[in-house]
Design an enzyme around this catalytic site. Sequence first.
Site, PDB file in Angstrom:
ATOM      1  N   SER A 149       0.841  -1.189   0.000  1.00  0.00           N
ATOM      2  CA  SER A 149       0.000   0.000   0.000  1.00  0.00           C
ATOM      3  C   SER A 149       0.875   1.238   0.000  1.00  0.00           C
ATOM      4  O   SER A 149       2.012   1.206   0.483  1.00  0.00           O
ATOM      5  CB  SER A 149      -0.893   0.014   1.246  1.00  0.00           C
ATOM      6  OG  SER A 149      -1.507   1.273   1.444  1.00  0.00           O
ATOM      7  N   TYR A 162      -1.636  -0.960  10.392  1.00  0.00           N
ATOM      8  CA  TYR A 162      -1.762  -1.305   8.970  1.00  0.00           C
ATOM      9  C   TYR A 162      -0.510  -0.879   8.205  1.00  0.00           C
ATOM     10  O   TYR A 162       0.053  -1.655   7.423  1.00  0.00           O
ATOM     11  CB  TYR A 162      -2.991  -0.608   8.404  1.00  0.00           C
ATOM     12  CG  TYR A 162      -3.243  -0.833   6.925  1.00  0.00           C
ATOM     13  CD1 TYR A 162      -3.857  -1.992   6.474  1.00  0.00           C
ATOM     14  CD2 TYR A 162      -2.895   0.137   5.982  1.00  0.00           C
ATOM     15  CE1 TYR A 162      -4.115  -2.189   5.125  1.00  0.00           C
ATOM     16  CE2 TYR A 162      -3.154  -0.045   4.635  1.00  0.00           C
ATOM     17  CZ  TYR A 162      -3.757  -1.209   4.207  1.00  0.00           C
ATOM     18  OH  TYR A 162      -4.003  -1.396   2.870  1.00  0.00           O
TER      19      TYR A 162
END
Length: 260
Positions: A149, A162
């Site tokens: 990401s 995350y």
Amino acid sequence: MSNPAAAYTPHGKRVLVTGGTQGIGRAVIEELGRLGAKVYTCSRNAADLSNLLNEAKQQGWDVADCQADVSTPEGRDHLIANLTFHFDGHLDALFNNVGTNIRKPTIDYSLQEFQSVFSTNLESAFFLSQLCHPLFKTSGEGMIIMNSSVAAGLAMKSGSVYAMTKASLNQLAMNLCCEWSKDNIRTVSLAPWYTNTPLAKQVLQNDEYREAVLNRTPLGRVAEPIEVARVVCWLCSPSASYITGITIPVDGGYSVMGFH
């Protein structure tokens, strides 16, 4: 190669895609199927797997699956045992796609929530890569793709835990590049920005937040899952044979926007 265009497709490649029933994983399987790859996938949800297989049969795609939770050692062992049997001990590519997030401030995270995000996003990718190593060696080559990401390299509202897992995936790709290249195994991370998936829609349904996202994206829109899927398929093709060890942004320019 008699057909030069074949160098740009994963036709005939044996590919494992984790979490392949929704979002980016589903788009990757559909594109791999259209391009003639042989796909194996998994999900925790049997009904979702059944729906995927029914579509694959209707479209004539070569897709097989098993129900498995790859965030657990038992689930990973179950998946690899079934995959090994299905592909007769061979594998050409692995897309470590499965992932999750619990969006909350760092101070509010419990140990259980921390472990859940880490086991799904990072442990699954590390140990599946490890378990697939002998299958790649049998095939004579391998391609490992991490679904990372843009949050791995920039502080974002998606949260610290995350981001930590995604940054670790980028680092894992770099280390495996140097460690496993001698076995003709390549490793790459993809860093998508917001993509039009069910998970992203939960956040983007807030009009104010969606506008802020688009204002920070030079292309002025979120990605479609197929746009990420096509990069995955290219990486699985012969034309990407000298690409390894890097993180590829698939972000519409977000990561270079700055204060423009």
